[in-house]
Every structure is written in structure tokens, then in C-alpha cells.
Scaffold this active site. Structure first.
Site: not given
Length: 289
Positions: A44-45, A133, A161, A188, A202, A204
Site C-alpha cells: 500500500s505504501t 496481507y 502481514k 502506531e 512492517i 510505512s
């Protein structure tokens, strides 16, 4: 020691073409400065779902050429086009990626049997290992513990993930499948994920914040929970500021502040505004300088 992976960003030029030099700079920074254990490429990042087929393949080529064998590499090959996923799985395996990953198929409310078929088809005839994922907030697909168990019946599916705020499920999966690789995907919530026994993370923001995240992992492993909590608080202050400033463009803008040419986001994502640029400069000075 738990492993930390940066979710590699893709540098784009203003016209939406790939900025190869920028991608190489980000790979080098992650390896040489951040000292990450690995890179998650095409997620996604990396704006994977904004790219066409040829762009995806080129990013995979650039990343492995620059990283070579210096860090672990995971290639995200998931797509709504199953044939594309299968082709990309073979392509990255032939390039030498030691692991692949695939997002759960989304948008059409697929049945679990269709999802299971998708993963088994991706792996058919490919000599590689796959991480599911799981990111329900973006896909709308929430897999149960029993469904993860069914997917794990394929010996090539080695883990998850796990980008999911359901930590009850995380605990159940972790303890039911102790031999599977689970990498936390919410930056976070790294600390509670560590407490539940994930094998690493993992994310961003590790492109910018890997040193602090690695220090948090070390503090946790040493039993220094207060230090780990303080480091998570500092990371979350950074993450909050990035989100308020529009996270995807801001990650690149802050990277630019750090001297790494990260390019811009690909439309329809927002192009940087003067306000975003000012915000990114403040984020760099307040949290990373």
C-alpha cells in the site's frame, strides 16, 4: 531479535512515471542509515494499486537490483486480476525474491472459498513462500482464526502481514499457530503487538522512524517497558502529525527534508501543496532532526 521491515515507497515524477533514482535512494537509505532487516516492496505504501502492470514489474526489478542480498525482501503481488498476481509471483520469484505476499482480494465481497482459491492459485507452480496481507480497514475482508488455519494448510503460506486492529484475533492466531511468521502492520500499535508475540513489523513510517522503532523493540526485549512506552509515544506523535498533514505525500516530503529524493505521489493521490511542504518541514524539525 524481532525483524523490522520498511514498506518501500515508490518515487514518481510529476507525470506519474517512475523515478528510478529516487527509488534507489530510498532503498539505500533504508539499508545504510535505517539498518532495517528487510523491505516490503509493492504494498500500500508503495502505491501498488495506482500502478500499471509494467510499473509494478519495474519497481520489483529496481528494488532487488539495488538491495541485492543485503536485506530480506518481500514482494507484494496481490491484485484483483488473478492472472496478474500469478504472473507477478513468477516474475519476482525468478528475480530472486525469497518471499512473496498478497493482499486479500477485495471490492467484490468474495467468499472465503474464492479467497482460498486465489491464494492457492498464486502459489501453484511457484517455488516460493507467501505471507497473507490482511488489512481489513482497506479491503473490508476480515479473516477468522479458522480461515487462517485453512489457508495455512497450504505449506507455502508461512504467515501473515497483520494490519488489523483486532488484537484479540491476533492473540488467538499467535497462540494457535506458533510456528507461523506474524509481522505487525500498524506502526502506531507496535508495542502491544510485541506484547502479543509478533515476529517483527512492517510499516510505512519506518522509512523515517526505523531507529526509534528498533530501539523500542530492543527496550521491550530487555524488559524495559517504560522506555518502550515512551518510544511508542514519540512514534505516535510523529504518526499523528503525518496523518494530519496527509500521510502519503507527507512521508515523501519529509524524506526530501532528510535529503532523500522520494519524488511525489501518483494521482489521484494529492500533489504537495505549500501548506503540506511547510507541515513536512515542521514534522522533520520537531520529530526527526
Amino acid at each position: 531479535m524481532k525483524k523490522l521491515y520498511s514498506a518501500l515507497m515508490t518515487a514518481f515524477n510529476d507525470d506519474g512515471s517512475i523515478d528510478e533514482a529516487g527509488i534507489r535512494e530510498m532503498v539505500r537509505y533504508n539499508i545504510d542509515v535505517n539498518k532495517v532487516d528487510g523491505l516490503y516492496v509493492g504494498g500500500s505504501t508503495g502505491e501498488n494499486f495506482n500502478m500499471n502492470h509494467d510499473q509494478k514489474k519495474r519497481v520489483f526489478e529496481i528494488a532487488i537490483d539495488e538491495a541485492k542480498d543485503q536485506v530480506d525482501l518481500i514482494a507484494q503481488v496481490g491484485s484483483l486480476d488473478l492472472n496478474e498476481s500469478k504472473e507477478l509471483a513468477k516474475f519476482v520469484t525468478d528475480l530472486g525474491y525469497p518471499k512473496i505476499s498478497a493482499v486479500t482480494p477485495f471490492y467484490y465481497n468474495y467468499t472465503f472459498e474464492e479467497i482460498k482459491h486465489y491464494y492457492n492459485e498464486i502459489l501453484k507452480g511457484v517455488d516460493n513462500k507467501l505471507l497473507i496481507y490482511s488489512i481489513p480497514a482497506l479491503t473490508g475482508v476480515s479473516l477468522s482464526m479458522e480461515q487462517f488455519g485453512e489457508l495455512f494448510e497450504n505449506p507455502k503460506i508461512i504467515g501473515i502481514k497483520y494490519t488489523n486492529a483486532d488484537f484479540y484475533l491476533l492473540e488467538r492466531v499467535r497462540n494457535t499457530f506458533p510456528d507461523k511468521l506474524i509481522l505487525s502492520g500498524f506502526d502506531e500499535m507496535l508495542l502491544p503487538a510485541l506484547a502479543l508475540g509478533v515476529d517483527g513489523a512492517i510499516g510505512s513510517t519506518y522509512n523515517l522512524n526505523a531507529k526509534r522503532a528498533k530501539a523500542e523493540m530492543i527496550a521491550f526485549d530487555e524488559g524495559n517497558i517504560e522506555k518502550a512506552r515512551q518510544l511508542q509515544k514519540e512514534s505516535n506523535d510523529l504518526i499523528t502529525a503525518l496523518i494530519k498533514n496527509d500521510i502519503y505525500p507527507s512521508l515523501k516530503l519529509v524524506f526530501n527534508e532528510m535529503g532523500v529524493h522520494a519524488g511525489v505521489t501518483k494521482e489521484p493521490m494529492a500533489k504537495p501543496t505549500p501548506e503540506m511542504r511547510a507541515g513536512a518541514e515542521k514534522i522533520y524539525n520537531d520529530y526527526l532532526k
